[in-house]
Design a protein around this motif. Structure first.
Motif, PDB file in Angstrom:
ATOM      1  N   ARG A   6     -38.251  10.171  23.089  1.00  0.00           N
ATOM      2  CA  ARG A   6     -39.688  10.439  23.171  1.00  0.00           C
ATOM      3  C   ARG A   6     -40.410   9.280  23.845  1.00  0.00           C
ATOM      4  O   ARG A   6     -41.297   9.488  24.675  1.00  0.00           O
ATOM      5  CB  ARG A   6     -40.248  10.690  21.770  1.00  0.00           C
ATOM      6  CG  ARG A   6     -41.766  10.631  21.720  1.00  0.00           C
ATOM      7  CD  ARG A   6     -42.374  11.601  20.730  1.00  0.00           C
ATOM      8  NE  ARG A   6     -42.261  12.979  21.177  1.00  0.00           N
ATOM      9  CZ  ARG A   6     -42.272  14.024  20.359  1.00  0.00           C
ATOM     10  NH1 ARG A   6     -42.358  13.845  19.060  1.00  0.00           N
ATOM     11  NH2 ARG A   6     -42.180  15.234  20.840  1.00  0.00           N
ATOM     12  N   LYS A  38     -40.309  22.841  26.257  1.00  0.00           N
ATOM     13  CA  LYS A  38     -41.766  22.781  26.424  1.00  0.00           C
ATOM     14  C   LYS A  38     -42.479  22.428  25.122  1.00  0.00           C
ATOM     15  O   LYS A  38     -43.510  21.760  25.140  1.00  0.00           O
ATOM     16  CB  LYS A  38     -42.293  24.114  26.955  1.00  0.00           C
ATOM     17  CG  LYS A  38     -42.046  24.275  28.443  1.00  0.00           C
ATOM     18  CD  LYS A  38     -42.921  25.372  29.025  1.00  0.00           C
ATOM     19  CE  LYS A  38     -42.470  25.683  30.452  1.00  0.00           C
ATOM     20  NZ  LYS A  38     -43.194  26.839  31.007  1.00  0.00           N
ATOM     21  N   SER A  39     -41.912  22.893  23.997  1.00  0.00           N
ATOM     22  CA  SER A  39     -42.548  22.589  22.707  1.00  0.00           C
ATOM     23  C   SER A  39     -42.508  21.080  22.440  1.00  0.00           C
ATOM     24  O   SER A  39     -43.489  20.495  21.967  1.00  0.00           O
ATOM     25  CB  SER A  39     -41.833  23.349  21.591  1.00  0.00           C
ATOM     26  OG  SER A  39     -40.448  23.032  21.630  1.00  0.00           O
ATOM     27  N   THR A  40     -41.386  20.464  22.803  1.00  0.00           N
ATOM     28  CA  THR A  40     -41.265  19.007  22.661  1.00  0.00           C
ATOM     29  C   THR A  40     -42.286  18.309  23.547  1.00  0.00           C
ATOM     30  O   THR A  40     -42.961  17.358  23.128  1.00  0.00           O
ATOM     31  CB  THR A  40     -39.843  18.563  23.106  1.00  0.00           C
ATOM     32  OG1 THR A  40     -38.892  19.386  22.442  1.00  0.00           O
ATOM     33  CG2 THR A  40     -39.593  17.108  22.796  1.00  0.00           C
ATOM     34  N   SER A  42     -45.090  19.509  24.639  1.00  0.00           N
ATOM     35  CA  SER A  42     -46.446  19.712  24.119  1.00  0.00           C
ATOM     36  C   SER A  42     -46.789  18.637  23.097  1.00  0.00           C
ATOM     37  O   SER A  42     -47.913  18.133  23.066  1.00  0.00           O
ATOM     38  CB  SER A  42     -46.559  21.086  23.441  1.00  0.00           C
ATOM     39  OG  SER A  42     -46.536  22.088  24.419  1.00  0.00           O
ATOM     40  N   GLU A  43     -45.804  18.293  22.284  1.00  0.00           N
ATOM     41  CA  GLU A  43     -46.028  17.220  21.309  1.00  0.00           C
ATOM     42  C   GLU A  43     -46.253  15.881  22.019  1.00  0.00           C
ATOM     43  O   GLU A  43     -47.133  15.108  21.653  1.00  0.00           O
ATOM     44  CB  GLU A  43     -44.840  17.097  20.354  1.00  0.00           C
ATOM     45  CG  GLU A  43     -44.713  18.259  19.367  1.00  0.00           C
ATOM     46  CD  GLU A  43     -43.364  18.254  18.635  1.00  0.00           C
ATOM     47  OE1 GLU A  43     -42.917  19.343  18.250  1.00  0.00           O
ATOM     48  OE2 GLU A  43     -42.762  17.169  18.484  1.00  0.00           O
ATOM     49  N   ASP A  44     -45.439  15.619  23.050  1.00  0.00           N
ATOM     50  CA  ASP A  44     -45.614  14.385  23.840  1.00  0.00           C
ATOM     51  C   ASP A  44     -47.044  14.308  24.388  1.00  0.00           C
ATOM     52  O   ASP A  44     -47.708  13.270  24.302  1.00  0.00           O
ATOM     53  CB  ASP A  44     -44.650  14.351  25.041  1.00  0.00           C
ATOM     54  CG  ASP A  44     -43.187  14.280  24.634  1.00  0.00           C
ATOM     55  OD1 ASP A  44     -42.913  13.935  23.467  1.00  0.00           O
ATOM     56  OD2 ASP A  44     -42.331  14.559  25.495  1.00  0.00           O
ATOM     57  N   ALA A  46     -49.730  15.753  23.368  1.00  0.00           N
ATOM     58  CA  ALA A  46     -50.735  15.541  22.313  1.00  0.00           C
ATOM     59  C   ALA A  46     -50.833  14.044  21.977  1.00  0.00           C
ATOM     60  O   ALA A  46     -51.934  13.513  21.782  1.00  0.00           O
ATOM     61  CB  ALA A  46     -50.375  16.350  21.076  1.00  0.00           C
ATOM     62  N   ILE A  47     -49.698  13.371  21.936  1.00  0.00           N
ATOM     63  CA  ILE A  47     -49.689  11.923  21.637  1.00  0.00           C
ATOM     64  C   ILE A  47     -50.396  11.151  22.751  1.00  0.00           C
ATOM     65  O   ILE A  47     -51.236  10.285  22.505  1.00  0.00           O
ATOM     66  CB  ILE A  47     -48.231  11.412  21.480  1.00  0.00           C
ATOM     67  CG1 ILE A  47     -47.581  12.049  20.251  1.00  0.00           C
ATOM     68  CG2 ILE A  47     -48.211   9.884  21.392  1.00  0.00           C
ATOM     69  CD1 ILE A  47     -46.080  11.811  20.156  1.00  0.00           C
ATOM     70  N   GLU A  50     -54.187  11.677  22.738  1.00  0.00           N
ATOM     71  CA  GLU A  50     -54.875  10.925  21.696  1.00  0.00           C
ATOM     72  C   GLU A  50     -54.922   9.434  22.033  1.00  0.00           C
ATOM     73  O   GLU A  50     -55.950   8.773  21.826  1.00  0.00           O
ATOM     74  CB  GLU A  50     -54.168  11.147  20.362  1.00  0.00           C
ATOM     75  CG  GLU A  50     -55.145  11.076  19.195  1.00  0.00           C
ATOM     76  CD  GLU A  50     -54.409  11.158  17.873  1.00  0.00           C
ATOM     77  OE1 GLU A  50     -53.724  12.186  17.652  1.00  0.00           O
ATOM     78  OE2 GLU A  50     -54.504  10.197  17.090  1.00  0.00           O
TER      79      GLU A  50
ATOM     80  N   LYS B   7     -46.228   4.091  20.016  1.00  0.00           N
ATOM     81  CA  LYS B   7     -46.364   5.150  21.033  1.00  0.00           C
ATOM     82  C   LYS B   7     -47.684   5.016  21.784  1.00  0.00           C
ATOM     83  O   LYS B   7     -47.742   5.169  23.005  1.00  0.00           O
ATOM     84  CB  LYS B   7     -46.264   6.531  20.383  1.00  0.00           C
ATOM     85  CG  LYS B   7     -44.842   6.872  19.954  1.00  0.00           C
ATOM     86  CD  LYS B   7     -44.814   8.130  19.114  1.00  0.00           C
ATOM     87  CE  LYS B   7     -43.449   8.279  18.447  1.00  0.00           C
ATOM     88  NZ  LYS B   7     -43.517   9.193  17.297  1.00  0.00           N
TER      89      LYS B   7
END
Lengths: 271, 271
Positions: A6, A38-40, A42-44, A46-47, A50, B7
């Motif tokens: 990640r 893609k789901s992984t 999407s989490e990246d 979002a991080i 933020e 991160k």
């Protein structure tokens, strides 16, 4: 390539987005590049989104749907704007910049990448909602600034020429009076450079009387192109009535006093 | 601000470095910004450095010592270079670009931010070890490309003018014959723009005969400045003997055949 962690993906996505402002990347671009679901991703995202908000590094815009994706939108906070504009105002106010005839030497400022990048970000901030098809300027001093603005929009720059050249192909030429010197000037624009019905954002380094910018507006009318905005880095205080209206500027040049060897400039940054 | 997570710091450091190529940031810059210990940041940097290497995003250079710090050095791999140069060669080869007299329309290519950024990265790759104090070009078509190269070096651009202006202050002027048209031309450079003993990297969009570039070399001699390199985007195949030696180019323009409506261009990327 082994599966990326990640942390590696976060660095990779951040680097690609910031190196390519306003370019829309579908998530599939990164899933191919990094071999991640893609789901992984999407989490990246979002991080990253933020982190950018928290650190005021600009915005990561997420567009949903089939033609969706993510893009990086640079945005400067008030403090960063004040700092950089303050630095430029101080540089500008150095009396050694006064040239014979009450002109001012600014070439170095408009050729220093850091200043140009930051001024472009401020101008971009004025106009990011205007959705231009291209940015237009007139040669030559405004070219780096206008190109930096074009880069932030990920749109082409168009340059009107003062002298028409063989390499421009067929051109439309317009005569105009420059606002300050009242001298007859010529401006040419290649017919290949633009298309009828497009939207233009006008950017230049300097406005005094406004004759040159007015000529760009008229040139756009010749091509049936809508001007969606007009931004300059430095505007002189006088004449207060310019030949264009509704332009935005970063810095006001209030006074150049050749006799007293004195320059006064001020920031127009309000927010 | 609450303590940032690793991160978030990774995103923050990556964004700042990639937005400011070649700029040296001492670790203390990030420890103030993020409120993190230098030892923690050293670990962050190690992660970013490895991610950039693995993903071929360029290099994170770590300089030790009191005046040390980290900086981002963009670097393109062979495949990325081939892709972008291939795309430009294909665009260039479109016969609709032929203008009367065997000229070629290239303005759009040198005003599209993505092409300009990538060509600048390739030119930067030729010269990144030459340590110039500034990049120099002559107005007007080469300005965006030369500015993009200057940005990668984090050094100022200097622009020689074809027409001298009041706003340049006192200038040195040089007459020369353009290589192709054998027409007498004038080039001016503001005395304020450069200093004796500096190192110059010459960048331009196009070389045919080489007369203009030769004039820049001569201008540099007038100012006792060392030319450390000369790079152009497009070089014509003919004349094979140019008026400057040791220039590097990205693309060779092999043939423009006006009668047959045919353009041939090829990539010079070897590694």
């Amino acid at each position: 390539m082994d599966v990326l962690t990640r942390k590696e993906r976060l660095c990779g996505i951040t680097a690609i987005l910031t190196n390519n402002p306003s370019r829309l990347y579908p998530l599939s671009h990164f899933s191919e590049l990094f071999g991640a679901a893609k789901s992984t991703l999407s989490e990246d995202v979002a991080i990253i989104k933020e982190a950018f908000e928290r650190l005021q590094l600009g915005e990561i815009e997420v567009l949903m749907g089939a033609s969706g994706g993510i893009k990086y939108i640079p945005r400067m906070d008030k403090q960063s704007k004040d700092e950089i504009v303050g630095e430029i105002v101080e540089k500008l106010s150095n009396s050694s910049r006064i040239l014979p005839g009450g002109f001012i030497y600014t070439a170095d400022i408009f050729l220093t990448p850091r200043y140009v990048d930051k001024m472009a970000q401020i101008l971009w901030g004025f106009f990011y909602k205007t959705n231009p098809d291209f940015v237009i300027t007139v040669e030559a001093k405004g070219i780096p600034l206008a190109m930096a603005v074009a880069r932030l929009f990920d749109k082409p720059l168009v340059v009107a020429r003062k002298e028409s050249k063989m390499t421009e192909g067929s051109v439309v030429t317009l005569n105009y009076l420059s606002g300050s010197s009242k001298r007859l000037q010529t401006m040419s624009l290649s017919k290949r450079a633009v298309k009828e019905g497009q939207r233009a954002l006008v950017i230049d380094d300097f406005i005094a009387g406004g004759g040159t910018l007015r000529a760009i507006f008229e040139m756009m009318k010749e091509f049936s192109i809508t001007v969606v905005g007009c931004g300059v880095a430095i505007a002189t205080k006088n004449p207060s009535k310019k030949r264009v209206e509704n332009y935005k500027s970063i810095i006001t040049l209030e006074e150049i006093n050749e006799e007293m060897s004195f320059i006064k400039a001020s920031s127009n940054i309000l927010e």
